[in-house]
Scaffold this active site. Structure first.
Site, PDB file in Angstrom:
ATOM      1  N   TYR A   1       0.849  -1.191   0.000  1.00 26.47           N
ATOM      2  CA  TYR A   1       0.000   0.000   0.000  1.00 26.47           C
ATOM      3  C   TYR A   1       0.884   1.240   0.000  1.00 26.47           C
ATOM      4  CZ  TYR A   1      -3.019   3.739   1.619  1.00 26.47           C
ATOM      5  OH  TYR A   1      -3.687   4.929   1.717  1.00 26.47           O
ATOM      6  N   GLU A  28      -3.827   7.495  -3.765  1.00 23.37           N
ATOM      7  CA  GLU A  28      -3.723   6.217  -3.077  1.00 23.37           C
ATOM      8  C   GLU A  28      -3.461   5.125  -4.105  1.00 23.37           C
ATOM      9  OE1 GLU A  28      -7.295   4.624  -1.084  1.00 23.37           O
ATOM     10  OE2 GLU A  28      -6.147   4.793   0.767  1.00 23.37           O
TER      11      GLU A  28
END
Ligand code: ADP
Ligand code: MG
Length: 398
Positions: A118, A206
């Site tokens: 991530y 993101e």
């Protein structure tokens, strides 16, 4: 302002962020043609909606079928997958029950995933810096990781004066357990991403998941890009990426009239000036046992034209059973606001009970205008009184 994954990847590619080849399609035939342009033998067909969790999502039309991200092995299957998604309503953890209609798919090259990580960039208001967040728990919602395993989130704040440096990148890379050539690939990736973030005035970028491929490359498999609305005036070209189909029609209407409107699911429409007053109004409505249908901030100029637009937007929501106007007259004086409310109620032939609480400059004159209007406006003395009367009006209407 949010944009689609395919648009975000296109922008990031220009900054040298590693993404896979792909093409957007709005018909099954286009999806097949898009797949033919890719090398194969694996293709991924991805529903384009402004919400995450697409892979694990389900289509309303086919609740037992596959999700909004599908891996296929032939161009014919890419066409079939697109046909199964286009025009259908995808429900994910982030869309809520209503879901979102898919009008485009992104056909992307398939990727051999060795690790899913991530990576997120956002503006941290506490430090006034861009913070880079990274985690080994890719593919999962970062909010869940933050709640269950906060120690698995690495954070690096970047000083805007000096920008991102090799030191920041290496700190994250080692924290993620990257080795050898992966470290330099990651450094290049995060440096390019930071540049894109700052030059495009992003609010959030993101990459979930950021993957390490079988060949040791570091690639963005997903991209959520959101811009700071207050900086959009500097990026006229980005405005074109806005997808009106993704917005609540009432919210879109409000944007066009320069009103701040957020649709909620309660029954009392709120018209206020100032976000703080809006928060307080919503809280007190809750306290008195009902819930707000919206958050509408008319801002500094509550004149007849703006009040009319505001009432029109509020009453276009069938859930609105009463309207509560809570306005503090400072620069815009109460008498002017009261005249605006009276004119707007008459223009629109307002049908729902209207509770008005005014405070501030020329409040007595404002109240007099409301009282003498001949309209059945319910005056309120203070915030509590206003909320109580609005809630009572709603309960009475039910
Ligand atoms: P969402 O977050 O909305 O579910 P993603 O783009 O993250 O959508 O895709 C979900 C999952 O699908 C990813 O975690 C990844 O495992 C897989 N995936 C997505 N794109 C590709 C691709 N190009 N090649 C292989 N797998 C992919
Ligand atoms: Mg994702």
């Amino acid at each position: 302002m949010n944009i689609h994954e395919y648009q975000g990847k296109e922008l990031l590619r220009r900054y040298g962020v590693a993404v896979l080849d792909g093409h957007v399609a709005s018909t099954p035939e286009e999806a097949e043609a898009a797949a033919r342009k890719l090398p194969g033998p694996v293709y991924v067909v991805k529903s384009q909606i402004h919400a995450g969790g697409r892979g694990a999502g389900r289509f309303k039309e086919d609740p037992n079928g596959k999700g909004g991200v599908r891996v296929v092995k032939t161009v014919e299957d890419a066409k079939a997958a697109a046909a199964a998604m286009l025009g259908k309503t995808l429900v994910t953890k982030q869309t809520g029950e209503t879901g979102r209609v898919v009008s485009r798919v992104y056909v992307e090259a398939g990727c051999h995933i060795a690790r899913e990580l991530y990576l997120g960039l956002l503006v941290d208001r506490a430090t006034s810096r861009v913070t880079v967040m990274a985690s080994t728990e890719g593919g999962m919602e970062i909010e869940e990781v933050a709640a269950d395993h906060p120690e698995k989130i690495l954070r690096v704040a970047v000083d805007p004066a000096s920008g991102i440096s090799g030191f920041h990148a290496r700190k994250l890379a080692f924290g993620l357990g990257l080795k050898g050539g992966q470290v330099s690939a990651f450094t290049k990736f995060v440096t390019a991403l930071y540049r894109a973030f700052t030059e495009l005035d992003c609010a959030i970028v993101e990459i979930n998941p950021l993957v390490v491929t079988g060949a040791g490359e570091v690639v963005a498999l997903d991209a959520k890009v959101s811009f700071d609305d207050n900086a959009l005036f500097r990026h006229k070209d980005l405005e074109a990426l806005r997808d009106d189909g993704e917005m609540d029609p009432k919210e879109l209407d409000a944007v066009r009239h320069d009103l701040n409107y957020v649709a909620l699911d309660g029954e009392i429409g709120c018209m206020v000036n100032g976000a703080g007053l809006a928060m307080a109004t919503m809280d007190i409505i809750k306290l008195y046992g009902s819930s707000p249908a919206n958050f509408l901030d008319v801002g500094g100029t509550a004149d007849a034209a703006r009040v009319t637009e505001a009432f029109r937007i509020i009453t276009s929501d069938a859930n609105v059973k009463a309207i509560l106007v809570n306005i503090f007259g400072g620069i815009a004086k109460c008498d002017m606001i009261a005249s605006g409310i009276v004119a707007a109620s008459k223009n629109l032939h307002l049908q729902v009970p209207l509770v008005v609480r005014l405070e501030g400059t020329n409040v007595e004159l404002g109240k007099k205008i409301l009282a003498e209007s001949g309209l059945s406006i319910i005056p309120a003395e203070n915030l509590a009184d206003a909320a109580e009367k609005a809630v009572r009006a709603v309960k009475g209407a039910a």
